[in-house]
Design an enzyme around this catalytic site. Structure first.
Site, mmCIF file in Angstrom:
data_model
loop_
_atom_site.group_PDB
_atom_site.id
_atom_site.type_symbol
_atom_site.label_atom_id
_atom_site.label_comp_id
_atom_site.label_asym_id
_atom_site.label_seq_id
_atom_site.Cartn_x
_atom_site.Cartn_y
_atom_site.Cartn_z
ATOM 1 N NE ARG A 1 -3.737 -2.346 0.226
ATOM 2 C CZ ARG A 1 -3.430 -3.459 -0.448
ATOM 3 N NH1 ARG A 1 -2.403 -3.488 -1.291
ATOM 4 N NH2 ARG A 1 -4.166 -4.535 -0.333
ATOM 5 C CB SER B 1 -8.474 -1.501 4.703
ATOM 6 O OG SER B 1 -9.076 -2.676 4.225
ATOM 7 C CD GLU C 1 -4.944 0.321 3.197
ATOM 8 O OE1 GLU C 1 -4.671 -0.658 3.930
ATOM 9 O OE2 GLU C 1 -5.597 0.211 2.142
HETATM 10 C C1 LIG Z 1 -15.555 -0.009 0.020
HETATM 11 C C2 LIG Z 1 -14.067 0.151 -0.219
HETATM 12 C C3 LIG Z 1 -13.304 -0.976 -0.496
HETATM 13 C C4 LIG Z 1 -11.917 -0.848 -0.715
HETATM 14 N N1 LIG Z 1 -11.197 -1.977 -0.985
HETATM 15 C C5 LIG Z 1 -9.864 -1.866 -1.242
HETATM 16 C C6 LIG Z 1 -9.080 -3.036 -1.557
HETATM 17 O O1 LIG Z 1 -9.562 -4.148 -1.616
HETATM 18 N N2 LIG Z 1 -7.761 -2.862 -1.797
HETATM 19 C C7 LIG Z 1 -7.172 -1.643 -1.751
HETATM 20 O O2 LIG Z 1 -5.953 -1.549 -1.986
HETATM 21 N N3 LIG Z 1 -7.888 -0.520 -1.452
HETATM 22 C C8 LIG Z 1 -9.207 -0.607 -1.209
HETATM 23 N N4 LIG Z 1 -9.937 0.516 -0.903
HETATM 24 C C9 LIG Z 1 -9.252 1.825 -0.805
HETATM 25 C C10 LIG Z 1 -9.209 2.633 -2.109
HETATM 26 O O3 LIG Z 1 -10.278 2.260 -2.973
HETATM 27 C C11 LIG Z 1 -7.875 2.465 -2.836
HETATM 28 O O4 LIG Z 1 -6.798 2.899 -2.049
HETATM 29 C C12 LIG Z 1 -7.859 3.253 -4.159
HETATM 30 O O5 LIG Z 1 -6.707 2.898 -4.890
HETATM 31 C C13 LIG Z 1 -7.869 4.761 -3.971
HETATM 32 O O6 LIG Z 1 -8.108 5.354 -5.220
HETATM 33 P P1 LIG Z 1 -8.832 6.769 -5.335
HETATM 34 O O7 LIG Z 1 -8.881 7.148 -6.756
HETATM 35 O O8 LIG Z 1 -10.125 6.748 -4.620
HETATM 36 O O9 LIG Z 1 -7.773 7.688 -4.567
HETATM 37 P P2 LIG Z 1 -8.030 8.776 -3.424
HETATM 38 O O10 LIG Z 1 -8.684 8.127 -2.268
HETATM 39 O O11 LIG Z 1 -8.682 9.963 -3.987
HETATM 40 O O12 LIG Z 1 -6.510 9.108 -3.043
HETATM 41 C C14 LIG Z 1 -5.699 8.127 -2.424
HETATM 42 C C15 LIG Z 1 -4.240 8.527 -2.563
HETATM 43 O O13 LIG Z 1 -3.865 8.476 -3.936
HETATM 44 C C16 LIG Z 1 -3.334 9.732 -4.344
HETATM 45 N N5 LIG Z 1 -3.729 9.955 -5.741
HETATM 46 C C17 LIG Z 1 -4.960 9.818 -6.294
HETATM 47 N N6 LIG Z 1 -4.912 10.082 -7.605
HETATM 48 C C18 LIG Z 1 -3.629 10.402 -7.892
HETATM 49 C C19 LIG Z 1 -2.946 10.793 -9.084
HETATM 50 N N7 LIG Z 1 -3.568 10.905 -10.259
HETATM 51 N N8 LIG Z 1 -1.629 11.050 -8.987
HETATM 52 C C20 LIG Z 1 -0.973 10.967 -7.813
HETATM 53 N N9 LIG Z 1 -1.559 10.598 -6.655
HETATM 54 C C21 LIG Z 1 -2.883 10.327 -6.697
HETATM 55 C C22 LIG Z 1 -3.923 10.747 -3.392
HETATM 56 O O14 LIG Z 1 -3.090 11.892 -3.315
HETATM 57 C C23 LIG Z 1 -3.952 9.945 -2.097
HETATM 58 O O15 LIG Z 1 -2.667 9.959 -1.506
HETATM 59 C C24 LIG Z 1 -11.309 0.417 -0.672
HETATM 60 C C25 LIG Z 1 -12.093 1.556 -0.397
HETATM 61 C C26 LIG Z 1 -13.456 1.424 -0.183
HETATM 62 C C27 LIG Z 1 -14.280 2.658 0.096
#
Ligand SMILES: Cc1cc2nc3c(=O)[nH]c(=O)nc-3n(C[C@H](O)[C@H](O)[C@H](O)COP(=O)(O)OP(=O)(O)OC[C@H]3O[C@@H](n4cnc5c(N)ncnc54)[C@H](O)[C@@H]3O)c2cc1C
EC number: 1.3.1.98
Length: 310
Positions: free
Chosen positions: A183, A232, A302
């Site tokens: 992560r 998580s 996380e």
């Molecule tokens: C119901 C649920 C289930 C989930 N299950 C999982 C799972 O199974 N496995 C898992 O790993 N995660 C899981 N997650 C967490 C999340 O979905 C992941 O971490 C996902 O990759 C975050 O993507 P996001 O676009 O929503 O990023 P955001 O939440 O908007 O941002 C997360 C991070 O990424 C950075 N970021 C976003 N876009 C960019 C970009 N273009 N360039 C640089 N940095 C960027 C942000 O600055 C921040 O640090 C879950 C979340 C939820 C709500």
């Protein structure tokens, strides 16, 4: 007398710095609308670039002292109630293309939703992307977080990653340069990822579909996916499951204000209605305290907590 420019809001100052900007600037954008928890204050200015050149132009002309943060689909974010000073960048549609290529490869824009990547890979008979079917984020977030599930992580699919740094320079990172760990990526924190070249393997479409169905089943029965949550909350400490430590510390169902430790999966915090960012963060810190007291293990967040307190 000239008005004092430092008294101008950032939203008023920026347009004059970037007269040729083509993307969209929105002052005081409420971030609660853009994050899964549905809490938190506004971004001082939200910028959605028209394309990579527009992003590069914007960054090259943004004064170095203006704070900058990038968000994706907000599924891993806890926005504090005072919001984010400075500029928040959010990539939109121009960055959401997904293109299957020869050799079981995909060229993917950072704003593409993980689920769409899984579906496109399935249509192209490319295996290795079904795990994205259950992750509700964008590829930008997945590249930064090394998102993973069901035994596969983003780092296993990445060939190279494209982005723009704080000076506006376009950058390319090899898989090794992304510095992936659980992560985590140690790619420079200032880089905004705009896309990636990813690689899977040739696979039977029916098998991929069955894998995606199993992912969906697991999510629906084991995780509160219909709740306002950030996924998580804590990383699994080496040799432990975070949820087991939280359960053993008696935190299942624990509530502070409108924030609750999910009854269904106790490494998920949920906004049961009317929670503030402070409720969720305070609850998370209380869980960390109780787990430390009960097991001696220190949980590490996380979820990314961003912004300032109200
Ligand atoms: C119901 C649920 C289930 C989930 N299950 C999982 C799972 O199974 N496995 C898992 O790993 N995660 C899981 N997650 C967490 C999340 O979905 C992941 O971490 C996902 O990759 C975050 O993507 P996001 O676009 O929503 O990023 P955001 O939440 O908007 O941002 C997360 C991070 O990424 C950075 N970021 C976003 N876009 C960019 C970009 N273009 N360039 C640089 N940095 C960027 C942000 O600055 C921040 O640090 C879950 C979340 C939820 C709500």
């Amino acid at each position: 007398m000239q008005p004092n420019s430092s008294a101008q809001s950032l939203g008023d100052r920026i347009p004059a710095l970037v007269p040729d900007l083509r993307g969209k600037l929105i002052p005081a954008q409420p971030l609660a609308d853009l994050a899964w928890f549905r809490v938190g204050g506004p971004a001082e200015v939200l910028f959605s670039p028209a394309d990579e050149n527009d992003l590069s132009y914007f960054l090259a002309n943004l004064p170095a002292d203006v704070p900058l943060y990038t968000i994706g689909l907000g599924s891993n974010l806890l926005v504090r109630d005072g919001g984010l000073p400075g500029v928040v960048i959010r990539l939109g549609k121009p960055f959401a293309a997904i293109e299957p290529l020869d050799g079981a490869r995909l060229r993917v824009g950072a704003a593409a939703a993980d689920k769409r990547v899984a579906l496109t890979a399935e249509e192209a008979g490319i295996g290795g992307f079904a795990f994205y079917f259950g992750i509700p984020g964008s590829i930008g977030g997945a590249l930064r977080m090394n998102a993973g599930a069901h035994g596969t992580e983003t780092c296993q699919r990445v060939v190279e990653v494209y982005g723009v740094d704080r000076s506006g320079a376009k950058r390319t990172f090899s898989n090794a340069e992304m510095g992936y760990a659980y992560r985590h990526s140690s790619a420079p924190a200032d880089v905004i990822f705009t896309g990636a070249l990813m690689e899977g393997f040739a696979a039977d479409k029916a098998e991929i579909r069955a894998e995606m169905a199993a992912v969906a089943e697991h999510r629906e029965t084991k995780q509160p996916i219909k709740s306002r949550t950030g996924g998580s909350t804590f990383k699994n400490p080496p040799g432990h499951s975070a949820w087991k430590l939280i359960d053993a510390a008696g935190c299942r169902g624990l509530q502070i204000g409108g924030a609750q430790v999910s009854e269904m999966h106790c490494n998920f915090l949920i906004n049961v209605g009317g929670a503030t960012g402070a409720d969720i963060e305070t609850l998370g810190e209380e869980v960390r305290r109780r787990v430390k007291e009960n097991s001696g293990v220190e949980l590490e967040w996380e979820i990314k907590r961003i912004g300032v307190a109200a």
